[in-house]
Write an enzyme that holds these catalytic residues in place. Structure first.
Site, PDB file in Angstrom:
ATOM      1  N   LYS A  68       0.828  -1.197   0.000  1.00  0.00           N
ATOM      2  CA  LYS A  68       0.000   0.000   0.000  1.00  0.00           C
ATOM      3  C   LYS A  68       0.869   1.256   0.000  1.00  0.00           C
ATOM      4  O   LYS A  68       2.030   1.210   0.399  1.00  0.00           O
ATOM      5  CB  LYS A  68      -0.885   0.022   1.253  1.00  0.00           C
ATOM      6  CG  LYS A  68      -1.915  -1.095   1.331  1.00  0.00           C
ATOM      7  CD  LYS A  68      -2.664  -1.023   2.639  1.00  0.00           C
ATOM      8  CE  LYS A  68      -3.703  -2.128   2.741  1.00  0.00           C
ATOM      9  NZ  LYS A  68      -4.843  -1.902   1.835  1.00  0.00           N
TER      10      LYS A  68
ATOM     11  N   ARG B 203     -10.416 -11.699   1.880  1.00  0.00           N
ATOM     12  CA  ARG B 203     -11.293 -12.752   1.372  1.00  0.00           C
ATOM     13  C   ARG B 203     -10.614 -14.121   1.397  1.00  0.00           C
ATOM     14  O   ARG B 203     -11.294 -15.148   1.471  1.00  0.00           O
ATOM     15  CB  ARG B 203     -11.760 -12.386  -0.041  1.00  0.00           C
ATOM     16  CG  ARG B 203     -10.666 -12.273  -1.072  1.00  0.00           C
ATOM     17  CD  ARG B 203     -11.064 -11.441  -2.285  1.00  0.00           C
ATOM     18  NE  ARG B 203     -11.088 -10.019  -1.976  1.00  0.00           N
ATOM     19  CZ  ARG B 203     -11.391  -9.059  -2.854  1.00  0.00           C
ATOM     20  NH1 ARG B 203     -11.709  -9.389  -4.103  1.00  0.00           N
ATOM     21  NH2 ARG B 203     -11.379  -7.801  -2.511  1.00  0.00           N
TER      22      ARG B 203
END
Length: 503
Positions: free
Chosen positions: A279, A353
């Site tokens: 990020k 996920r």
């Protein structure tokens, strides 16, 4: 903080501060009218000078009002009476608590629950008032070398109600509100803890403490257990971290022994760098909030146990860090999940996920009545809904209605998003059963595609997914965890318990 009810004459009540409302154009609320009459219209006289017009969120503190036994009267602006609804009520409560904190009062009597708020009853208004007081007085200062002195901090709040049904409902609302507020505080504390302290091991220890306090079972599955179960998605994310992964399972048995449980699954990424798909540095410190889904499961179980709900609830938290490392997963890697389905990892920053899919498969062993997962899964849900509502996806219309209704009761709202088969077309891979992110023109990588990914692991039970990336924390000067959606989950469990009564 102590909470209680107050009845009888306000003028004769000896307390540090009485809080009443003022609508626009200086229209006094019922309790304000009572105080004004008892004081020889001192309140109306002050308002006539123009110090407070009644705009939403404004306040005016009065000292030593004639003929009143209280030390102070706090006037809170409510806006136009015809526009006064839930959001305005919460704004008034927040403004009142903020003003009270600037005074030296240790106790206060709050009259705002008397106000007409749409179709909301006294119990709703008192519960919301209690939670607002707890929220407004919450501080995370346990890591400061010199915590602020407590001084004359607010310690006792009474809600003024009429005798009769309102008082009876108020007592129950205080008990429920205290339990939910305690769950929210726990979730905030966990979310606000920095990543170097709030590790998977730390979460496991806190789960044991919670189980010991309430007497429910806690099991911690270690890396070797995860390997035996074939949790390839979860383990893939954990590979880049020196912190050992933990699958935390908390089981509260308040219902009948043979009752099928409600399972809550919380994403527990204790720090998310994005892995090799790292990020940007800006605001990366806020990635400690990536475990707030897990924090909300802790908070909901805490609240359920405090309320002694007659319900069987299982909380499952897959906890790990997502870090770059020589052993970290790479874009293009293929892993086999616990379900046997294979996943091509195209984006290592879409790791939530991957840990959730194995936890959702693990939930099958409980033959659950329903499964709700909570996760800070996608930034796109925040772009869609902001910080007002959490995104709700579900394969079950009945379960979705339950959660939406619970969110409305808690005023911790969710908004249902589509989970149509058309969106599944985005999940195609040449090298595995499907990728962990979408491709093509149909919602390539968004909250809907992420929910579609999770849905492929939930065919054996009613399932709902709450994407809470926009609601669990705030940035800026008020940076910190919000404790959402603990209230929604708690009301969902209350509704389930009431529906199961007598079964």
């Amino acid at each position: 903080m102590d909470f209680g009810l107050a009845t009888g004459s306000l003028a004769q009540r000896r307390t540090g501060c009485i809080v009443v409302g003022v609508y626009e154009r200086r229209q006094l609320s019922p309790s304000a009218l009572d105080l004004d009459a008892a004081s020889g219209h001192a309140l109306a006289s002050v308002l006539a000078r123009g110090d407070l017009e009644g705009e939403p969120g404004t306040t005016l503190l009065l000292h030593d009002v004639a003929h009143l036994a209280c030390e102070r009267v706090l006037l809170v602006g409510l806006g136009r009476e015809c526009d006064f609804r839930e959001s305005r009520y919460l704004t008034a409560l927040a403004s009142a608590v903020k003003a009270l904190r600037t005074t030296g009062t240790a106790e206060a009597t709050l009259c705002l629950p008397e106000l007409h708020v749409g179709a909301r009853d006294a119990a709703w208004k008192i519960e919301q008032a209690l939670i607002a007081v707890m929220d407004g007085t919450y501080r995370f200062d346990q890591l400061k070398s010199k915590p602020p002195a407590a001084g004359h901090a607010l310690r006792k709040v009474a809600f003024h109600v009429a005798d009769g049904p309102d008082a009876t409902a108020g007592e129950a609302a205080i008990g429920r509100g205290l339990a939910i507020a305690a769950g929210i505080v726990l979730a905030k504390d966990l979310g606000n803890m920095p990543g170097n302290l709030c590790t998977p091991v730390y979460l496991a220890d806190r789960a044991r403490e919670l189980g010991s306090r309430h007497g429910f079972e806690v099991r911690i599955l270690e890396r070797e257990d995860l390997e035996q179960l074939g949790m390839g998605g979860f383990l893939a994310v954990a590979r880049g971290s020196r912190q050992p992964p933990k699958l935390i399972v908390m089981e509260y048995r308040g219902g009948a022994g043979d009752a099928r449980p409600v399972v809550l699954v919380g994403k527990g990424i204790t720090f998310d760098t994005g892995g090799l798909c790292i990020k940007p540095a800006a605001a990366m410190d806020e990635m400690k909030f990536d475990m707030c889904g897990a924090a909300s499961v802790f908070g909901a179980l805490h609240a359920a146990a405090l309320m002694k709900l007659p319900l069987h609830v299982v909380g499952i938290v897959p906890a790990t860090e997502n870090m770059p490392d020589g052993n970290a997963i790479k874009p293009g890697d293929v892993v086999t999940t616990m379900s046997g389905q294979t996943v091509e990892i195209l984006d290592t920053d879409s790791e939530g996920r991957l840990v959730l899919c194995d936890a959702l498969t693990y939930a099958e062993k409980y033959d659950p009545a329903a499964v709700v997962d909570v996760a800070t899964l996608t930034g796109s849900i925040a772009s869609a809904l902001g910080d007002v509502a959490s995104g709700l996806f579900s394969s079950s219309d009945a379960l979705a209605r339950e959660l939406l209704a619970a969110g409305d009761r808690a005023w911790d709202r969710a908004w249902r998003m589509p989970l149509w088969d058309d969106y599944q077309e985005a999940l195609k891979s040449n090298f595995a059963d499907f990728p962990n992110v979408g491709s093509g023109d149909i919602c390539a990588d968004c909250a809907v595609t992420a929910a579609c990914f999770l849905s492929r692991f939930t065919s054996r039970y009613p399932w709902a997914h709450l994407d809470v990336a926009g609601t669990v924390s705030r940035g800026g000067a008020d940076k910190g965890a919000t404790g959402r959606p603990v209230a929604l989950l708690a009301h969902f469990l209350v509704g389930r318990a009431e529906g199961n009564a007598g079964r």
